[in-house]
Write a protein that holds these residues in place. Structure first.
Motif, PDB file in Angstrom:
ATOM      1  N   HIS A   1       1.132  -1.277  -0.043  1.00 26.75           N
ATOM      2  CA  HIS A   1       0.138  -0.078   0.142  1.00 26.75           C
ATOM      3  C   HIS A   1       0.908   1.261  -0.026  1.00 26.75           C
ATOM      4  O   HIS A   1       1.576   1.671   1.064  1.00 26.75           O
ATOM      5  CB  HIS A   1      -0.882   0.007   1.091  1.00 26.75           C
ATOM      6  N   ALA A   2       0.948   1.785  -1.117  1.00 22.32           N
ATOM      7  CA  ALA A   2       1.955   2.912  -1.404  1.00 22.32           C
ATOM      8  C   ALA A   2       1.451   4.344  -0.598  1.00 22.32           C
ATOM      9  O   ALA A   2       0.342   4.608  -0.406  1.00 22.32           O
ATOM     10  CB  ALA A   2       2.110   3.321  -2.751  1.00 22.32           C
ATOM     11  N   LEU A   3       2.504   5.058  -0.167  1.00 25.96           N
ATOM     12  CA  LEU A   3       2.195   6.400   0.461  1.00 25.96           C
ATOM     13  C   LEU A   3       1.606   7.361  -0.498  1.00 25.96           C
ATOM     14  O   LEU A   3       0.613   8.196   0.309  1.00 25.96           O
ATOM     15  CB  LEU A   3       3.607   6.823   1.172  1.00 25.96           C
ATOM     16  N   ASP A   4       1.906   7.134  -1.673  1.00 23.19           N
ATOM     17  CA  ASP A   4       1.272   8.297  -2.564  1.00 23.19           C
ATOM     18  C   ASP A   4       0.061   7.692  -3.275  1.00 23.19           C
ATOM     19  O   ASP A   4      -0.234   8.229  -4.464  1.00 23.19           O
ATOM     20  CB  ASP A   4       2.314   8.735  -3.664  1.00 23.19           C
ATOM     21  N   CYS A   5      -0.537   6.451  -2.814  1.00 18.15           N
ATOM     22  CA  CYS A   5      -1.792   6.085  -3.361  1.00 18.15           C
ATOM     23  C   CYS A   5      -2.714   5.450  -2.435  1.00 18.15           C
ATOM     24  O   CYS A   5      -2.687   4.342  -1.882  1.00 18.15           O
ATOM     25  CB  CYS A   5      -1.355   4.956  -4.304  1.00 18.15           C
ATOM     26  N   ARG A   6      -3.529   6.670  -1.774  1.00 21.06           N
ATOM     27  CA  ARG A   6      -4.523   6.458  -0.691  1.00 21.06           C
ATOM     28  C   ARG A   6      -5.276   5.226  -1.119  1.00 21.06           C
ATOM     29  O   ARG A   6      -5.557   4.190  -0.349  1.00 21.06           O
ATOM     30  CB  ARG A   6      -5.315   7.422  -0.298  1.00 21.06           C
ATOM     31  N   LEU A   7      -6.091   5.231  -2.218  1.00 15.91           N
ATOM     32  CA  LEU A   7      -7.335   4.319  -2.551  1.00 15.91           C
ATOM     33  C   LEU A   7      -7.133   3.949  -4.123  1.00 15.91           C
ATOM     34  O   LEU A   7      -8.238   3.922  -4.570  1.00 15.91           O
ATOM     35  CB  LEU A   7      -8.513   4.844  -2.242  1.00 15.91           C
ATOM     36  N   GLY A   8      -6.097   3.701  -4.729  1.00 16.43           N
ATOM     37  CA  GLY A   8      -5.764   3.764  -6.051  1.00 16.43           C
ATOM     38  C   GLY A   8      -5.178   2.456  -6.383  1.00 16.43           C
ATOM     39  O   GLY A   8      -5.370   1.263  -5.559  1.00 16.43           O
ATOM     40  N   GLU A   9      -4.511   2.298  -7.554  1.00 19.99           N
ATOM     41  CA  GLU A   9      -3.982   1.001  -8.122  1.00 19.99           C
ATOM     42  C   GLU A   9      -2.911   0.283  -7.192  1.00 19.99           C
ATOM     43  O   GLU A   9      -2.840  -0.831  -7.301  1.00 19.99           O
ATOM     44  CB  GLU A   9      -3.264   1.300  -9.421  1.00 19.99           C
ATOM     45  N   ARG A  10      -2.204   1.129  -6.212  1.00 18.06           N
ATOM     46  CA  ARG A  10      -1.308   0.374  -5.326  1.00 18.06           C
ATOM     47  C   ARG A  10      -2.035   0.595  -4.003  1.00 18.06           C
ATOM     48  O   ARG A  10      -1.308   0.749  -2.970  1.00 18.06           O
ATOM     49  CB  ARG A  10       0.220   1.235  -5.456  1.00 18.06           C
ATOM     50  N   SER A  11      -3.107   0.314  -3.934  1.00 13.74           N
ATOM     51  CA  SER A  11      -3.855   0.121  -2.701  1.00 13.74           C
ATOM     52  C   SER A  11      -4.429  -1.178  -2.668  1.00 13.74           C
ATOM     53  O   SER A  11      -4.747  -1.993  -3.623  1.00 13.74           O
ATOM     54  CB  SER A  11      -4.929   1.084  -2.451  1.00 13.74           C
ATOM     55  N   PRO A  12      -4.994  -1.245  -1.300  1.00 19.80           N
ATOM     56  CA  PRO A  12      -5.711  -2.858  -1.160  1.00 19.80           C
ATOM     57  C   PRO A  12      -6.928  -2.863  -1.826  1.00 19.80           C
ATOM     58  O   PRO A  12      -7.525  -3.971  -2.329  1.00 19.80           O
ATOM     59  CB  PRO A  12      -6.079  -2.964   0.235  1.00 19.80           C
ATOM     60  N   LEU A  13      -7.534  -1.835  -2.215  1.00 22.34           N
ATOM     61  CA  LEU A  13      -8.843  -1.960  -3.213  1.00 22.34           C
ATOM     62  C   LEU A  13      -8.636  -2.377  -4.489  1.00 22.34           C
ATOM     63  O   LEU A  13      -9.375  -3.219  -5.066  1.00 22.34           O
ATOM     64  CB  LEU A  13      -9.417  -0.564  -3.541  1.00 22.34           C
ATOM     65  N   ALA A  14      -7.499  -2.284  -5.002  1.00 24.90           N
ATOM     66  CA  ALA A  14      -6.890  -2.951  -6.565  1.00 24.90           C
ATOM     67  C   ALA A  14      -6.936  -4.189  -6.183  1.00 24.90           C
ATOM     68  O   ALA A  14      -7.063  -5.056  -7.232  1.00 24.90           O
ATOM     69  CB  ALA A  14      -5.890  -2.256  -6.986  1.00 24.90           C
ATOM     70  N   ARG A  15      -6.266  -4.738  -5.048  1.00 27.53           N
ATOM     71  CA  ARG A  15      -5.896  -6.016  -4.922  1.00 27.53           C
ATOM     72  C   ARG A  15      -7.212  -6.833  -4.604  1.00 27.53           C
ATOM     73  O   ARG A  15      -7.509  -7.993  -4.992  1.00 27.53           O
ATOM     74  CB  ARG A  15      -4.930  -6.426  -3.769  1.00 27.53           C
TER      75      ARG A  15
END
Length: 273
Positions: free
Chosen positions: A146-160
């Motif tokens: 879960h990237a620091l510069d991606c709250r709710l996007g492609e590098r967040s748990p939502l995409a997974r």
């Protein structure tokens, strides 16, 4: 001593599990839950009983995921619930406690996510504002990276969660709580904003600022109403709560089209803090 009876109905671990099965919850699936404990009635055992009921239905092969957000770890210049004097801002930035996935409490997501966060064996993602917690065999797959510069996007748990074809359960919660809609925001034109928080690094505590996509839940109620009209959603009741069960993938795809058509312009989107 009050003689007013508590609001009903009486809910137990077993009754909740039975009603969750009745609305279509399945063993072995991955489930993102947004919840309101008070909407259920009088729960014998409190939020722990709700978590146990969910785990009973999901079984050993299922994975329970909840938002464990902590949006108060943010720049005080953006606070409005409540705001603080500008003279305090520098001291707040200098002394804000850094995010710790083990101990940082949730804020604004309810008692059930806070209970999951503290559950034995639960894991939590790394973002200091928009973390998720999970219990089950897919927890690390969903939470890692879960990237620091991606709250709710492609590098967040939502995409997974989208990758594993998770479903969403709104348990006494409305569509304004549906975080999956934010993933759609990352897939349409949107402004970039500065986002700040306190984190721990190998060198110690640091106040960090990154660039991220601006997000807002403005219009999510209308989006949810349209989604419910046009796409398959299972509706039912669990205790006294209205429950909705649906595909996360379907919700994100619908929201991407709807937001592109109904948001006035990318430049007018306020930052969610």
């Amino acid at each position: 001593m009050s003689t007013t009876p508590p609001p009903g109905p009486l809910c137990t671990r077993d009754s909740l599990a039975s009603e969750l099965r009745d609305i279509g919850l399945r063993p072995g699936e991955t489930l993102l839950v947004h919840s309101s404990l008070s909407s259920l009635g009088w729960v014998c055992g409190g939020p722990g009983a709700v978590v146990l009921a969910l785990l009973d239905v999901l079984g050993d092969d299922g994975t329970l995921v909840v938002p464990t957000h902590s949006g108060d770890n943010s720049d005080p210049a953006n606070w409005n619930s409540p705001s603080v004097p500008e003279a305090w801002w520098a001291d707040i930035r200098a002394s804000m406690l850094p995010y710790d996935p083990r101990t940082t409490p949730t804020r604004g997501v309810g008692a059930i996510p806070e209970t999951v966060r503290n559950w034995p064996g639960a894991a939590r993602s790394a973002h200091p504002q928009t973390s998720f917690a999970a219990i089950g065999p897919r927890a690390s797959t969903i939470l890692d990276g879960h990237a620091l510069d991606c709250r709710l996007g492609e590098r967040s748990p939502l995409a997974r969660l989208e990758d594993v074809r998770a479903r969403i359960l709104l348990l006494g919660a409305g569509f304004e709580s549906c975080t999956a809609f934010h993933l759609a925001e990352y897939r349409i034109p949107a402004p970039q904003v500065d986002n700040s928080f306190a984190i721990m690094t190998p060198q110690g505590r640091r106040w960090s600022t990154v660039r991220d996509t601006a997000i807002t839940d403005d219009g999510f109620d209308d989006l949810g109403a349209a989604f419910e009209q046009e796409r398959p959603i299972t509706r039912g009741t669990v205790a006294a709560a209205e429950a909705r069960l649906f595909s996360l993938t379907d919700a994100v795809a619908y929201a991407q089209v709807w937001l592109a058509e109904h948001r006035p312009s990318a430049a007018s989107i306020p930052m969610l803090s």
